[in-house]
Enzyme design. Structure first.
Site, PDB file in Angstrom:
ATOM      1  N   GLU A   1      40.490  44.744  34.301  1.00 51.42           N
ATOM      2  CA  GLU A   1      40.670  43.567  33.453  1.00 51.42           C
ATOM      3  C   GLU A   1      39.566  42.547  33.699  1.00 51.42           C
ATOM      4  O   GLU A   1      39.337  42.131  34.840  1.00 51.42           O
ATOM      5  CB  GLU A   1      42.039  42.915  33.692  1.00 51.42           C
ATOM      6  CG  GLU A   1      42.275  41.739  32.750  1.00 51.42           C
ATOM      7  CD  GLU A   1      43.629  41.057  32.918  1.00 51.42           C
ATOM      8  OE1 GLU A   1      43.828  39.988  32.320  1.00 51.42           O
ATOM      9  OE2 GLU A   1      44.484  41.594  33.669  1.00 51.42           O
ATOM     10  N   GLY A   2      38.896  42.162  32.640  1.00 52.18           N
ATOM     11  CA  GLY A   2      37.845  41.162  32.740  1.00 52.18           C
ATOM     12  C   GLY A   2      38.393  39.749  32.898  1.00 52.18           C
ATOM     13  O   GLY A   2      39.606  39.535  32.956  1.00 52.18           O
ATOM     14  N   ALA A   3      37.491  38.786  32.959  1.00 46.14           N
ATOM     15  CA  ALA A   3      37.858  37.365  33.039  1.00 46.14           C
ATOM     16  C   ALA A   3      37.308  36.674  31.790  1.00 46.14           C
ATOM     17  O   ALA A   3      36.097  36.669  31.583  1.00 46.14           O
ATOM     18  CB  ALA A   3      37.267  36.738  34.299  1.00 46.14           C
ATOM     19  N   GLY A   4      38.214  36.144  30.955  1.00 46.99           N
ATOM     20  CA  GLY A   4      37.758  35.510  29.721  1.00 46.99           C
ATOM     21  C   GLY A   4      37.089  36.529  28.813  1.00 46.99           C
ATOM     22  O   GLY A   4      37.508  37.679  28.729  1.00 46.99           O
TER      23      GLY A   4
ATOM     24  N   THR B   1      46.157  40.300  29.729  1.00 45.75           N
ATOM     25  CA  THR B   1      46.943  40.731  30.889  1.00 45.75           C
ATOM     26  C   THR B   1      48.125  41.592  30.466  1.00 45.75           C
ATOM     27  O   THR B   1      48.403  42.623  31.089  1.00 45.75           O
ATOM     28  CB  THR B   1      47.400  39.508  31.713  1.00 45.75           C
ATOM     29  OG1 THR B   1      46.229  38.783  32.126  1.00 45.75           O
ATOM     30  CG2 THR B   1      48.179  39.925  32.949  1.00 45.75           C
ATOM     31  N   VAL B   2      48.806  41.212  29.407  1.00 52.03           N
ATOM     32  CA  VAL B   2      49.903  42.035  28.873  1.00 52.03           C
ATOM     33  C   VAL B   2      49.343  43.379  28.406  1.00 52.03           C
ATOM     34  O   VAL B   2      49.918  44.437  28.678  1.00 52.03           O
ATOM     35  CB  VAL B   2      50.650  41.310  27.734  1.00 52.03           C
ATOM     36  CG1 VAL B   2      51.557  42.267  26.965  1.00 52.03           C
ATOM     37  CG2 VAL B   2      51.476  40.155  28.291  1.00 52.03           C
TER      38      VAL B   2
ATOM     39  N   GLU C   1      43.429  33.532  26.800  1.00 53.65           N
ATOM     40  CA  GLU C   1      44.823  33.476  26.329  1.00 53.65           C
ATOM     41  C   GLU C   1      45.064  34.262  25.044  1.00 53.65           C
ATOM     42  O   GLU C   1      45.788  33.822  24.157  1.00 53.65           O
ATOM     43  CB  GLU C   1      45.267  32.004  26.122  1.00 53.65           C
ATOM     44  CG  GLU C   1      45.102  31.099  27.342  1.00 53.65           C
ATOM     45  CD  GLU C   1      45.881  31.572  28.552  1.00 53.65           C
ATOM     46  OE1 GLU C   1      47.014  32.057  28.389  1.00 53.65           O
ATOM     47  OE2 GLU C   1      45.334  31.481  29.665  1.00 53.65           O
TER      48      GLU C   1
ATOM     49  N   GLY D   1      45.962  37.656  25.300  1.00 50.37           N
ATOM     50  CA  GLY D   1      46.882  38.741  25.637  1.00 50.37           C
ATOM     51  C   GLY D   1      46.289  39.865  26.457  1.00 50.37           C
ATOM     52  O   GLY D   1      46.830  40.968  26.506  1.00 50.37           O
TER      53      GLY D   1
ATOM     54  N   LYS E   1      41.430  43.889  38.885  1.00 47.14           N
ATOM     55  CA  LYS E   1      40.865  42.677  38.283  1.00 47.14           C
ATOM     56  C   LYS E   1      39.730  42.235  39.209  1.00 47.14           C
ATOM     57  O   LYS E   1      39.967  41.649  40.268  1.00 47.14           O
ATOM     58  CB  LYS E   1      41.942  41.588  38.179  1.00 47.14           C
ATOM     59  CG  LYS E   1      41.423  40.224  37.750  1.00 47.14           C
ATOM     60  CD  LYS E   1      41.745  39.915  36.320  1.00 47.14           C
ATOM     61  CE  LYS E   1      41.299  38.501  35.962  1.00 47.14           C
ATOM     62  NZ  LYS E   1      41.630  38.142  34.587  1.00 47.14           N
TER      63      LYS E   1
END
Length: 203
Positions: A100-103, A17-18, A13, A15, A33
């Site tokens: 885009e990674g995860a966490g 994704t933005v 959380e 940012g 992703k």
């Protein structure tokens, strides 16, 4: 020359994704992703697609789409699958690619591998850093670990400006800064495009 940019964060959380949407728009890049955990009806791929207005970007399917919003290794266990790095294959495209990674980078994918293991040596890594108590430590750990792997790293700040935090991070990491995504009241295609125009030449 084709650019491949991996977007990671210092925590959840912050940012990512933005930021991914802005970079995708800035380069009219493809987006991928590799691992999505939870929120499949409104996944990060769906969010990015809704924020990008150019017609060139292609949105590639997740290698793994898991049901539960948890660390990928745990979400995979619930779905009774095992994430295999060999099944996470970069999409075949001649366009620029935003991944885009995860966490964060040390989030486990399985018992032995982590998100950082998805990052290829030729990827530039954008680290999204957002100010909170402990964020300096998290940012320095992330950047220094990536640098120790020989990867090219740049920073992108997210949220309200915090000058003392940002200046010490810049001094101690010595990596370039793309800029900051401010605490906007909302993000839509127009706001994303404004940031894309702002950041494009820094990429």
């Amino acid at each position: 020359m084709q650019k491949k940019i991996f977007v990671t964060g210092i925590s959840t959380e912050v940012g990512k994704t933005v930021a991914s949407a802005i970079l995708t728009e800035a380069l009219e890049a493809d987006y991928w992703k590799p691992v999505q955990a939870g929120d499949l009806d409104n996944s990060d791929s769906i969010k990015v697609k809704s924020l990008v207005s150019n017609r060139k970007s292609t949105f590639h399917p997740n290698a793994y789409a898991l049901q539960t919003p948890m660390s990928p290794h745990a979400a995979a266990a619930i779905d009774e699958v095992t994430i295999k790095l060999t099944d996470i294959k970069e999409p075949n495209t001649t366009n620029h690619l935003i991944i885009e990674g995860a966490g964060g980078i040390l989030v486990p994918l399985n018992d032995t591998e982590m998100v950082v293991d998805i990052i290829a040596p030729n990827y530039k890594v954008v680290v999204v850093s957002r100010h909170y108590l402990g964020s300096i430590n998290h940012t320095l750990l992330t950047v220094n670990y990536l640098k120790s792997k020989g990867l090219e790293v740049v920073l992108l700040f997210s949220g309200e400006e915090h000058p003392t935090t940002e200046s010490i991070i810049q001094k101690m990491t010595q990596v370039p800064v793309i800029g900051r995504i401010d605490e906007e009241p909302y993000f839509d295609q127009n706001v994303i495009k404004e940031y894309a125009d702002l950041f494009r030449e820094k990429l």
